[in-house]
Design an enzyme around this catalytic site. Structure first.
Site, PDB file in Angstrom:
ATOM      1  N   ASP A   1       0.840  -1.202   0.000  1.00 51.42           N
ATOM      2  CA  ASP A   1       0.000   0.000   0.000  1.00 51.42           C
ATOM      3  C   ASP A   1       0.876   1.253   0.000  1.00 51.42           C
ATOM      4  OD1 ASP A   1      -2.326   1.850   0.775  1.00 51.42           O
ATOM      5  OD2 ASP A   1      -3.293  -0.102   0.889  1.00 51.42           O
TER       6      ASP A   1
ATOM      7  N   HIS B   1      -3.781   6.226   3.373  1.00 54.69           N
ATOM      8  CA  HIS B   1      -4.504   5.021   2.961  1.00 54.69           C
ATOM      9  C   HIS B   1      -3.900   3.750   3.558  1.00 54.69           C
ATOM     10  CE1 HIS B   1      -5.921   1.892   0.094  1.00 54.69           C
ATOM     11  NE2 HIS B   1      -6.974   2.690  -0.082  1.00 54.69           N
TER      12      HIS B   1
ATOM     13  N   ASN C   1     -14.111   0.061  -6.995  1.00 55.97           N
ATOM     14  CA  ASN C   1     -15.159   0.953  -6.502  1.00 55.97           C
ATOM     15  C   ASN C   1     -15.991   1.624  -7.594  1.00 55.97           C
ATOM     16  OD1 ASN C   1     -14.203   0.489  -3.845  1.00 55.97           O
ATOM     17  ND2 ASN C   1     -12.681   2.111  -4.073  1.00 55.97           N
TER      18      ASN C   1
ATOM     19  N   SER D   1     -11.245  -1.038  -0.625  1.00 56.12           N
ATOM     20  CA  SER D   1      -9.945  -0.975   0.052  1.00 56.12           C
ATOM     21  C   SER D   1     -10.077  -1.240   1.539  1.00 56.12           C
ATOM     22  CB  SER D   1      -9.304   0.400  -0.137  1.00 56.12           C
ATOM     23  OG  SER D   1      -8.741   0.541  -1.417  1.00 56.12           O
TER      24      SER D   1
END
Length: 247
Positions: free
Chosen positions: A25, A58, A155, A217
């Site tokens: 990530d 994130h 998404n 996520s």
């Protein structure tokens, strides 16, 4: 989220010598009061330091969903939450502070770092619309060599495939809401195997803070954490068996 995946019902077995989770990530705020410091390693190749700023929040949010330990009295806990010791984590930073992919050797190189660190479970809360034959073959090899690969389905709210989630070697995770219905933004492709909480998920964030985010996520690390939690109690199982058990 923890109640939905039943993670509030047990702790990880033998966390210090158990299942290791790799988070691919945007890095990990190592100084956060609710994130473990012990048993955490990391790597980066051109994306910046894996553990210090400037960081996009994130990755810290994703890691907290898996392993926040609630040590500071606030009580924010991840799927694997042992206040006495920390789940082994390996952090691979692939995004720079602006959210752009910057890992020099690409996603295959990132997974190689996970494997070299001894990771059993890999969480990838990322994706794109273009598949790669090279990537597909490499991911299949990582699966055959024992790692359980988990990724966010995407998404766009459509049936469009996103990668790496839509490779057969990867467990594709859709998002559901607090009532376990499909989140409106979640992709729902034929490759989706499982869903998890992805709406209004509270977790750790940069600046020693917390944030509520929504997305596949956020769903993916619920599955990665659950996989590690189950696997720690059945360490002789293969990645294939754990994947089937979750489904």
């Amino acid at each position: 989220g923890l109640r939905q995946v039943q993670a509030d019902q047990l702790h990880e077995a033998d966390p210090n010598g158990g299942i290791k989770v790799c988070v691919v990530d945007s890095g990990y705020e190592a100084g956060h009061e609710d994130l473990p410091l012990s048993n955490v390693t990391g790597s980066s190749a051109g994306a910046g330091s894996w553990f210090s700023g400037p960081l996009d929040g994130h990755g810290t949010h994703v890691a907290g969903t898996i392993a926040a330990n609630g040590n500071n009295g606030v009580g924010l806990s991840g799927v694997i939450s042992n206040a006495e010791s920390a789940v082994p984590l390996h952090i691979v930073r692939v995004f720079n502070a602006d959210g752009g992919f910057a890992h020099a050797s690409g996603l295959v190189g990132a997974l190689q770092s996970c494997q070299d660190a001894g990771a059993n479970v890999v969480n990838m809360s990322l994706g794109g619309g273009l598949p790669s034959k090279f990537e597909q073959r490499a991911f299949e090899n990582f699966r055959k060599e024992g790692m359980l690969l988990i990724a966010a389905a995407g998404n766009s709210g459509s049936a469009t495939h996103s990668y790496p989630a839509s490779y057969d070697s990867v467990m594709s995770v859709a998002a559901n809401d607090e009532d376990t219905g499909k989140a409106g933004f979640s992709q729902f492709t034929t490759q989706v195997e499982i869903s998890a909480p992805g709406v209004g998920v509270g977790s750790t964030y940069v600046g020693n803070s917390y944030a509520i985010l929504s997305g596949t996520s956020m769903a993916s690390p619920h599955v990665a954490g659950s996989a590690a939690l189950v696997w720690s109690h059945y360490p002789t199982c293969s990645n294939y068996e754990i994947r089937n058990a979750l489904k």
